[in-house]
Design a protein around this motif. Structure first.
Motif, PDB file in Angstrom:
ATOM      1  N   VAL A   1       9.800   6.454  -3.749  1.00 26.85           N
ATOM      2  CA  VAL A   1       8.395   6.791  -3.980  1.00 26.85           C
ATOM      3  C   VAL A   1       7.530   5.558  -3.753  1.00 26.85           C
ATOM      4  CG1 VAL A   1       9.008   8.585  -5.655  1.00 26.85           C
ATOM      5  CG2 VAL A   1       8.574   6.257  -6.457  1.00 26.85           C
ATOM      6  N   GLY A   2       6.211   5.748  -3.788  1.00 26.17           N
ATOM      7  CA  GLY A   2       5.294   4.637  -3.677  1.00 26.17           C
ATOM      8  C   GLY A   2       4.223   4.855  -2.629  1.00 26.17           C
ATOM      9  N   VAL A   3       3.476   3.804  -2.370  1.00 29.71           N
ATOM     10  CA  VAL A   3       2.378   3.870  -1.405  1.00 29.71           C
ATOM     11  C   VAL A   3       2.884   4.293  -0.031  1.00 29.71           C
ATOM     12  CG1 VAL A   3       0.629   2.528  -0.184  1.00 29.71           C
ATOM     13  CG2 VAL A   3       1.005   2.124  -2.627  1.00 29.71           C
TER      14      VAL A   3
ATOM     15  N   ASN B   1      13.132  -0.856   2.513  1.00 35.81           N
ATOM     16  CA  ASN B   1      13.837  -1.556   1.442  1.00 35.81           C
ATOM     17  C   ASN B   1      13.097  -1.204   0.163  1.00 35.81           C
ATOM     18  OD1 ASN B   1      13.973  -4.814   0.050  1.00 35.81           O
ATOM     19  ND2 ASN B   1      15.716  -3.448   0.168  1.00 35.81           N
ATOM     20  N   ALA B   2      13.608  -0.222  -0.554  1.00 32.25           N
ATOM     21  CA  ALA B   2      12.870   0.390  -1.660  1.00 32.25           C
ATOM     22  C   ALA B   2      12.961  -0.441  -2.936  1.00 32.25           C
ATOM     23  CB  ALA B   2      13.374   1.809  -1.900  1.00 32.25           C
ATOM     24  N   GLU B   3      12.392  -1.650  -2.881  1.00 29.05           N
ATOM     25  CA  GLU B   3      12.421  -2.560  -4.025  1.00 29.05           C
ATOM     26  C   GLU B   3      11.064  -3.201  -4.268  1.00 29.05           C
ATOM     27  OE1 GLU B   3      15.478  -5.459  -3.580  1.00 29.05           O
ATOM     28  OE2 GLU B   3      17.094  -3.997  -3.429  1.00 29.05           O
ATOM     29  N   TYR B   4       9.996  -2.601  -3.764  1.00 29.61           N
ATOM     30  CA  TYR B   4       8.697  -3.261  -3.809  1.00 29.61           C
ATOM     31  C   TYR B   4       7.616  -2.403  -4.446  1.00 29.61           C
ATOM     32  CZ  TYR B   4      10.860  -6.460  -0.523  1.00 29.61           C
ATOM     33  OH  TYR B   4      11.703  -7.359   0.069  1.00 29.61           O
ATOM     34  N   ALA B   5       7.816  -2.034  -5.673  1.00 33.80           N
ATOM     35  CA  ALA B   5       6.778  -1.272  -6.361  1.00 33.80           C
ATOM     36  C   ALA B   5       5.472  -2.070  -6.338  1.00 33.80           C
ATOM     37  CB  ALA B   5       7.196  -1.003  -7.807  1.00 33.80           C
ATOM     38  N   PRO B   6       4.326  -1.425  -6.081  1.00 34.77           N
ATOM     39  CA  PRO B   6       4.162   0.026  -5.925  1.00 34.77           C
ATOM     40  C   PRO B   6       4.278   0.501  -4.480  1.00 34.77           C
ATOM     41  CG  PRO B   6       2.015  -0.996  -5.912  1.00 34.77           C
ATOM     42  CD  PRO B   6       3.017  -2.121  -6.078  1.00 34.77           C
ATOM     43  N   MET B   7       4.674  -0.366  -3.553  1.00 38.51           N
ATOM     44  CA  MET B   7       4.681   0.015  -2.141  1.00 38.51           C
ATOM     45  C   MET B   7       5.814   0.979  -1.815  1.00 38.51           C
ATOM     46  SD  MET B   7       1.965  -1.435  -1.211  1.00 38.51           S
ATOM     47  CE  MET B   7       2.007  -1.040   0.537  1.00 38.51           C
ATOM     48  N   GLU B   8       7.041   0.643  -2.198  1.00 42.42           N
ATOM     49  CA  GLU B   8       8.172   1.544  -2.044  1.00 42.42           C
ATOM     50  C   GLU B   8       9.235   1.144  -3.049  1.00 42.42           C
ATOM     51  OE1 GLU B   8       7.243   0.332   1.437  1.00 42.42           O
ATOM     52  OE2 GLU B   8       7.600  -1.624   0.546  1.00 42.42           O
TER      53      GLU B   8
ATOM     54  N   LEU C   1      -4.041   5.223  -2.016  1.00 39.13           N
ATOM     55  CA  LEU C   1      -4.112   3.842  -2.508  1.00 39.13           C
ATOM     56  C   LEU C   1      -4.633   3.791  -3.944  1.00 39.13           C
ATOM     57  CD1 LEU C   1      -5.421   1.810   0.577  1.00 39.13           C
ATOM     58  CD2 LEU C   1      -3.082   2.447  -0.053  1.00 39.13           C
ATOM     59  N   LYS C   2      -5.619   4.612  -4.261  1.00 41.94           N
ATOM     60  CA  LYS C   2      -6.149   4.639  -5.634  1.00 41.94           C
ATOM     61  C   LYS C   2      -5.096   5.144  -6.616  1.00 41.94           C
ATOM     62  CE  LYS C   2     -11.062   5.100  -4.521  1.00 41.94           C
ATOM     63  NZ  LYS C   2     -12.263   5.986  -4.570  1.00 41.94           N
ATOM     64  N   LYS C   3      -4.303   6.102  -6.192  1.00 41.36           N
ATOM     65  CA  LYS C   3      -3.237   6.637  -7.047  1.00 41.36           C
ATOM     66  C   LYS C   3      -2.301   5.523  -7.511  1.00 41.36           C
ATOM     67  CE  LYS C   3       1.013   9.378  -6.637  1.00 41.36           C
ATOM     68  NZ  LYS C   3       1.808  10.274  -5.754  1.00 41.36           N
ATOM     69  N   TRP C   4      -2.023   4.564  -6.636  1.00 40.28           N
ATOM     70  CA  TRP C   4      -1.073   3.500  -6.939  1.00 40.28           C
ATOM     71  C   TRP C   4      -1.753   2.188  -7.306  1.00 40.28           C
ATOM     72  CZ3 TRP C   4       3.761   4.878  -7.726  1.00 40.28           C
ATOM     73  CH2 TRP C   4       4.238   6.041  -7.117  1.00 40.28           C
ATOM     74  N   GLY C   5      -3.056   2.184  -7.449  1.00 38.25           N
ATOM     75  CA  GLY C   5      -3.770   0.960  -7.800  1.00 38.25           C
ATOM     76  C   GLY C   5      -3.734  -0.080  -6.712  1.00 38.25           C
ATOM     77  N   ALA C   6      -3.693   0.369  -5.451  1.00 42.47           N
ATOM     78  CA  ALA C   6      -3.556  -0.553  -4.325  1.00 42.47           C
ATOM     79  C   ALA C   6      -4.751  -0.508  -3.381  1.00 42.47           C
ATOM     80  CB  ALA C   6      -2.275  -0.223  -3.551  1.00 42.47           C
ATOM     81  N   GLU C   7      -5.882  -0.041  -3.876  1.00 40.04           N
ATOM     82  CA  GLU C   7      -7.029   0.148  -2.978  1.00 40.04           C
ATOM     83  C   GLU C   7      -7.593  -1.154  -2.415  1.00 40.04           C
ATOM     84  OE1 GLU C   7      -8.637   0.873  -7.254  1.00 40.04           O
ATOM     85  OE2 GLU C   7      -6.765   1.063  -6.133  1.00 40.04           O
TER      86      GLU C   7
END
Length: 322
Positions: A91-93, A76-83, A303-309
């Protein structure tokens, strides 16, 4: 995801960032996903790796997937930055992690976006090989139960690859002075239907009434964008979502001027790749592939690319959710 994200606590697995909720294979869901229909956008996107039987883990895959050269992924591609969708692409994590897994496995991961609460059912009916959409791994989803313990379906297995919790976000400036989920007693809160954070609001509402206070007025929406709009317009005093999603929303919506996250994340737990329980070979291959990208450093780079580390784990697990 509703963009709730939980949209998947083990704060020892890395920094255990946050939750943040998959409908049980048959109808309901607790955190990330779960029901039966696949409404919503049906956009497809493939993480092209260049199929290769020389990839290190290709032989670990079921023959059906080897022959197909790809893994069908429901999201479900509605959860930036995950998808999320950008420029017509998903796109996304999660898509980046999938592409890295594809390099190890020698197959492409083809993402299709549909409704969050239909992912598990679509997986178990064979439409998808896996579901990867910030889905919180929990016992209810593993066992195919609703939030009251009723059996709804066969459940799924999870390969855990991330950790996150539930977060509360409000209008910028916090006009109603909401500082935690406990402050929502008697207030209106917006959330995506079928997510773990919808369940978090239901749990909090019961705590409110048990304490003699008014229940939380929960407004549940088909997608997270609608929930965000409700908060932005002032119709709801707060929204609830996966922690990394809420943080990204606060940073980017209206250039950071629309929302802010309040309080600490709660109920942190693992996100998992959902797999049909009959497909143990695929589950084992995915677990090995996740560990491979953790070991070679690719995982942390993504993860670092998307700020999700903050959601990083040290080792994959199967059905590690509680």
């Amino acid at each position: 995801m509703t963009a709730s994200t939980t949209r998947r606590t083990t704060a020892t697995r890395s920094r255990l960032a946050a939750v943040a909720s998959i409908a049980v294979a048959g109808a309901l869901i607790l955190t990330g996903c779960g029901d039966q229909t696949d409404s919503g956008s049906d956009n497809s996107e493939s993480t092209e790796t260049g199929n290769s039987s020389t990839a290190p883990l290709f032989a670990k895959l079921p023959k059906k997937i080897q022959d197909a050269g790809e893994i069908q992924v429901g999201t479900n591609a509605e959860y930036a930055p995950m998808e999320f969708q950008e420029g017509g692409k998903i796109v996304g994590v999660d898509p980046d992690i999938a592409a890295a897994l594809g390099e190890k496995l020698g197959v492409d991961f083809k993402f299709t976006s549909g409704s969050f609460d239909g992912l598990i059912t679509s997986l178990n009916t064979g439409r998808y090989d896996i579901a990867m959409s910030s889905i919180t791994d929990n016992k209810q989803r593993q066992e195919g139960l609703d939030d009251k313990g009723k059996k709804l379906g066969p459940g799924v297995d999870f390969v855990d690859y991330f950790v996150a919790g539930t977060a509360v976000y409000v209008q910028k400036g916090n006009p109603k002075n909401i500082n935690s989920i406990e402050d929502l007693c008697g207030q209106t809160a917006a959330v995506q239907r079928g997510t773990t954070y919808e369940q978090a609001l239901k749990d909090q509402s019961k705590k409110c009434t048990d304490a003699g206070e008014k229940a939380v007025k929960i407004e549940s929406f088909e997608n997270d964008t609608e929930a965000q709009t409700r908060v932005k317009s002032g119709g709801a005093v707060a929204g609830v979502n996966d922690y990394p999603v809420a943080i990204d929303l606060a940073r980017k919506a209206d250039d950071g001027n629309a929302f802010e996250v309040v309080g600490e994340q709660v109920d942190a737990g693992p996100f998992g790749i959902a797999v049909n329980k009959d497909n143990k070979q695929l589950t084992a291959a995915l677990e090995e592939a996740v560990n491979a990208i953790i070991e070679d450093g690719t995982y942390m780079e993504i993860l670092k690319k998307w700020g999700a580390e903050t959601g990083a784990i040290d080792e994959a697990a199967v059905n590690g959710g509680k």
